[in-house]
Design an enzyme around this catalytic site. Structure first.
Site, PDB file in Angstrom:
ATOM      1  N   PHE A 136      -7.561  21.599 -24.473  1.00 20.09           N
ATOM      2  CA  PHE A 136      -8.214  19.789 -24.548  1.00 20.09           C
ATOM      3  C   PHE A 136      -9.409  19.559 -24.180  1.00 20.09           C
ATOM      4  O   PHE A 136      -9.552  20.378 -22.722  1.00 20.09           O
ATOM      5  CB  PHE A 136      -7.222  19.347 -24.420  1.00 20.09           C
ATOM      6  CG  PHE A 136      -7.647  17.791 -24.996  1.00 20.09           C
ATOM      7  CD1 PHE A 136      -7.215  16.726 -26.230  1.00 20.09           C
ATOM      8  CD2 PHE A 136      -7.511  17.365 -23.423  1.00 20.09           C
ATOM      9  CE1 PHE A 136      -7.833  15.819 -26.212  1.00 20.09           C
ATOM     10  CE2 PHE A 136      -8.051  15.687 -24.018  1.00 20.09           C
ATOM     11  CZ  PHE A 136      -8.357  15.520 -25.191  1.00 20.09           C
ATOM     12  N   THR A 137      -9.875  19.220 -24.126  1.00 18.87           N
ATOM     13  CA  THR A 137     -11.502  18.973 -23.987  1.00 18.87           C
ATOM     14  C   THR A 137     -11.645  18.707 -21.590  1.00 18.87           C
ATOM     15  O   THR A 137     -11.628  19.554 -21.276  1.00 18.87           O
ATOM     16  CB  THR A 137     -12.226  17.550 -24.530  1.00 18.87           C
ATOM     17  OG1 THR A 137     -11.541  16.660 -24.188  1.00 18.87           O
ATOM     18  CG2 THR A 137     -12.794  18.010 -25.896  1.00 18.87           C
ATOM     19  N   PHE A 181     -19.075  14.716 -26.043  1.00 28.33           N
ATOM     20  CA  PHE A 181     -18.668  13.696 -27.138  1.00 28.33           C
ATOM     21  C   PHE A 181     -18.827  12.400 -26.450  1.00 28.33           C
ATOM     22  O   PHE A 181     -18.942  11.574 -27.763  1.00 28.33           O
ATOM     23  CB  PHE A 181     -16.928  14.265 -27.760  1.00 28.33           C
ATOM     24  CG  PHE A 181     -16.310  14.208 -27.021  1.00 28.33           C
ATOM     25  CD1 PHE A 181     -15.985  15.456 -26.226  1.00 28.33           C
ATOM     26  CD2 PHE A 181     -15.730  13.444 -26.929  1.00 28.33           C
ATOM     27  CE1 PHE A 181     -15.182  14.999 -24.884  1.00 28.33           C
ATOM     28  CE2 PHE A 181     -14.183  12.822 -25.936  1.00 28.33           C
ATOM     29  CZ  PHE A 181     -14.462  14.332 -24.805  1.00 28.33           C
ATOM     30  N   LYS A 218      -0.615   8.207 -23.416  1.00 28.00           N
ATOM     31  CA  LYS A 218       0.027   8.368 -25.178  1.00 28.00           C
ATOM     32  C   LYS A 218       1.557   7.706 -24.927  1.00 28.00           C
ATOM     33  O   LYS A 218       1.993   6.375 -25.234  1.00 28.00           O
ATOM     34  CB  LYS A 218      -0.194   9.189 -25.060  1.00 28.00           C
ATOM     35  CG  LYS A 218      -1.743   9.944 -25.343  1.00 28.00           C
ATOM     36  CD  LYS A 218      -3.007   9.699 -24.525  1.00 28.00           C
ATOM     37  CE  LYS A 218      -3.990  10.000 -24.403  1.00 28.00           C
ATOM     38  NZ  LYS A 218      -4.594  10.628 -22.921  1.00 28.00           N
ATOM     39  N   ASP A 249       1.119  20.292 -20.879  1.00 26.50           N
ATOM     40  CA  ASP A 249       1.191  18.958 -21.237  1.00 26.50           C
ATOM     41  C   ASP A 249       1.648  18.123 -22.091  1.00 26.50           C
ATOM     42  O   ASP A 249       2.359  17.934 -23.295  1.00 26.50           O
ATOM     43  CB  ASP A 249      -0.521  19.189 -21.762  1.00 26.50           C
ATOM     44  CG  ASP A 249      -1.121  17.890 -21.294  1.00 26.50           C
ATOM     45  OD1 ASP A 249      -1.137  16.593 -21.745  1.00 26.50           O
ATOM     46  OD2 ASP A 249      -2.411  17.495 -22.234  1.00 26.50           O
ATOM     47  N   TYR A 264       0.859  -1.328  -0.026  1.00 20.59           N
ATOM     48  CA  TYR A 264      -0.202  -0.676  -0.060  1.00 20.59           C
ATOM     49  C   TYR A 264       1.065   1.125   0.008  1.00 20.59           C
ATOM     50  O   TYR A 264       0.559   2.202  -0.770  1.00 20.59           O
ATOM     51  CB  TYR A 264      -1.413   0.110   0.844  1.00 20.59           C
ATOM     52  CG  TYR A 264      -1.764   0.970   1.156  1.00 20.59           C
ATOM     53  CD1 TYR A 264      -3.030   0.555   0.690  1.00 20.59           C
ATOM     54  CD2 TYR A 264      -1.164   2.287   1.723  1.00 20.59           C
ATOM     55  CE1 TYR A 264      -4.379   2.556   0.357  1.00 20.59           C
ATOM     56  CE2 TYR A 264      -2.405   3.354   1.636  1.00 20.59           C
ATOM     57  CZ  TYR A 264      -3.733   3.017   0.535  1.00 20.59           C
ATOM     58  OH  TYR A 264      -4.330   4.863   0.541  1.00 20.59           O
ATOM     59  N   ARG A 315     -14.151  15.034 -33.816  1.00 17.60           N
ATOM     60  CA  ARG A 315     -12.746  16.148 -33.087  1.00 17.60           C
ATOM     61  C   ARG A 315     -13.306  17.288 -33.641  1.00 17.60           C
ATOM     62  O   ARG A 315     -12.753  18.316 -34.605  1.00 17.60           O
ATOM     63  CB  ARG A 315     -11.352  16.066 -33.375  1.00 17.60           C
ATOM     64  CG  ARG A 315     -10.914  15.134 -32.561  1.00 17.60           C
ATOM     65  CD  ARG A 315     -10.307  14.995 -30.936  1.00 17.60           C
ATOM     66  NE  ARG A 315     -12.153  14.384 -30.324  1.00 17.60           N
ATOM     67  CZ  ARG A 315     -11.637  14.893 -28.828  1.00 17.60           C
ATOM     68  NH1 ARG A 315     -10.669  14.350 -28.194  1.00 17.60           N
ATOM     69  NH2 ARG A 315     -12.510  14.939 -27.866  1.00 17.60           N
TER      70      ARG A 315
END
Ligand code: PM9
Length: 464
Positions: A128-129, A455, A262, A219, A76, A388
């Site tokens: 970005f969303t 979306f 990514k 980002d 943990y 998009r």
């Protein structure tokens, strides 16, 4: 006999395990599409043939990463995999402090909550969303400061992800620097078509921010892919390694949010990382993460996931990997261009973006051309892509009307190390088939709209 002059590149890996694909009939796809409300996010993945919805968490891990999964320390507190990940982030990204999260938006949530006060403005190189939503939920307003070329799918600017410093200057004049807690700068800007930011621009933005006392938060989700574009497009960096370029990019920032799903070649994971001088912000995030994610040495991840991500960083900065990764996208881009399909140029780092405005000029933006095109592609061949455009752009938080983005795109997103060149050919042929019958394609009507990030869950009907 004619000589073969061209020297091709090939994937820098061979395949050890395969996942079988399911083929569907057109009747099955018609039914699946109706049931999913013409939204590719609502399709069952078993009804999909080639899945180009996203490159997020869809990567194929290497045997080195899988071996790391067996070395998961599931304690943990104080898992050794956390320390391995921390060491890799320090080594490759150069940040001292690491707060692991289950994925990128959890890091966005924390940094937004910590740094944004109600009434603040947060500039960024295109929205970005999830990033923008967390900024808004914290009481801030996003301001787009990307260069104008980014909104033009035909502009060949090599760094369409760049920040327009004049727009920054104007914002500071209008609202005052004390209302701008940070600028969020993304690598290979997703909504612009995967377009990179240059090192020269980053240096200028850093100098501007320093002058005005504004933080720069990266980002870093696809920053390694951005580093490849810097290497190949900015003369000063042609002899530098991807790792060196990555370190330098990060050195111009105060911290980063990261979706490891990514660049980092894993299926789950992310982090918030902060530079040495940001100890206080780090302390706050380290405390906040225990409320939302889990203890600060796992942040919602299993030990094995952190190990896979630590090893993924090592593999992601390898030049052979990144060249083949972006080479695959370029291959599809060249194919589509050669048959006259309108796409965003230059081709970006993680996807081909079909320009739905030019593809379906007879479908009005309020009839959701990109959503329509994504549905048609699925119908033709079982290939799943992502809208998009106007659906992703959501609504204006003041007026309640749709936001009307200049870019109305369909993203064919390539998971890393997953599909072969033959899959790329099949995809290009499917796009061509739809292009040939484009005049008969009708738009959609939205019949259900959720409150947040519509979306993902909105439903549509075919217009009569
Ligand atoms: N991007 C993508 O498909 C996954 C979901 S679509 C909203 O492109 C950037 C640049 C991203 C991103 C996710 C996130 C959020 C932050 N920044 O999905 O929460 O492309 O790990 O990351 C998606 P998480």
């Amino acid at each position: 006999m004619e000589k073969l002059k061209k020297r091709s590149w090939a994937e820098p890996f061979k395949i050890k395990t395969v996942e079988l694909l399911k083929m569907t009939t057109r009747e099955e796809r018609v039914r699946a599409l109706k049931e999913s409300g013409y939204n590719t996010f609502l399709l069952k993945s078993e009804d999909v043939y080639i899945d180009l919805l996203t490159d997020s968490g869809t990567n194929a891990m290497s045997d080195y990463q899988w071996a790391g999964m067996m070395l998961g320390d599931e304690a943990y507190a104080g898992s050794k995999n956390f320390y391995n990940l921390e060491a890799r982030v320090q080594q490759f990204y150069g940040y001292k402090y690491l707060v692991p999260t289950h994925q990128g938006r959890a890091a966005e949530h924390m940094i937004s909550k910590i740094l944004i006060k109600p009434g603040d403005f947060i500039p960024g190189n295109m929205y970005f969303t999830t990033t923008r939503l967390h900024q808004e939920l914290a009481g801030g307003t996003f301001v787009d400061v990307i260069i104008d070329e980014a909104h033009d799918p035909t502009s060949l600017h090599p760094f369409k992800g760049n920040v327009d410093l004049q727009k920054m200057e104007d914002l500071v004049k209008k609202v005052g620097a004390n209302k701008i807690p940070y600028i969020s700068v993304a690598g290979t800007v997703n909504m612009a078509g995967g377009q990179p930011v240059s090192m020269e621009n980053l240096r200028q933005v850093r100098a501007f921010c320093k002058k005005h006392g504004i933080r720069l938060i990266l980002d870093a989700t696809r920053l390694i892919e951005n580093a490849y574009f810097i290497k190949t497009r900015e003369k000063e960096f042609e002899a530098k390694s991807i790792a060196e370029i990555l370190r330098e990019m990060c050195s111009y920032s105060d911290g980063c949010t990261m979706s490891g799903k990514k660049d980092l070649l894993v299926n789950i994971g992310g982090f918030l990382a902060l530079a040495e001088h940001e100890r206080e912000v780090f302390e706050e995030a380290r405390n906040m993460v225990v409320v939302y994610e889990g203890l600060h040495t796992y942040g919602g991840l299993a030990g094995r996931d952190m190990e896979a991500m630590a090893r993924g960083i090592e593999e992601a900065v390898n030049l052979d990997h990144i060249r083949a990764r972006i080479g695959q996208i370029e291959y599809v881009g060249e194919k589509l261009q050669s048959i006259g399909i309108p796409i965003v140029l230059p081709v970006g780092g993680h996807a081909i973006f079909l320009d739905a405005k030019r593809f379906l000029p007879h479908v009005k933006q309020v009839e959701f051309p990109a959503q329509t095109l994504a549905a048609e592609l699925y119908l033709d061949s079982g290939i799943r892509s992502m809208e998009r455009g106007i659906v992703s752009a959501g609504r204006n938080k003041e007026t309640g009307d749709h936001n009307y983005p200049k870019l109305e795109l369909v993203r064919l997103t390539f998971p890393r190390r997953v599909y072969t060149q033959a899959h790329c050919d099949v995809t290009a042929e499917a796009v061509e088939a739809i292009y040939e019958k484009r005049d008969n394609i009708k738009g959609l009507k939205m019949i259900y709209e959720p409150k947040y990030l519509r979306f993902f869950q909105a439903r549509f009907e075919k217009l009569a």
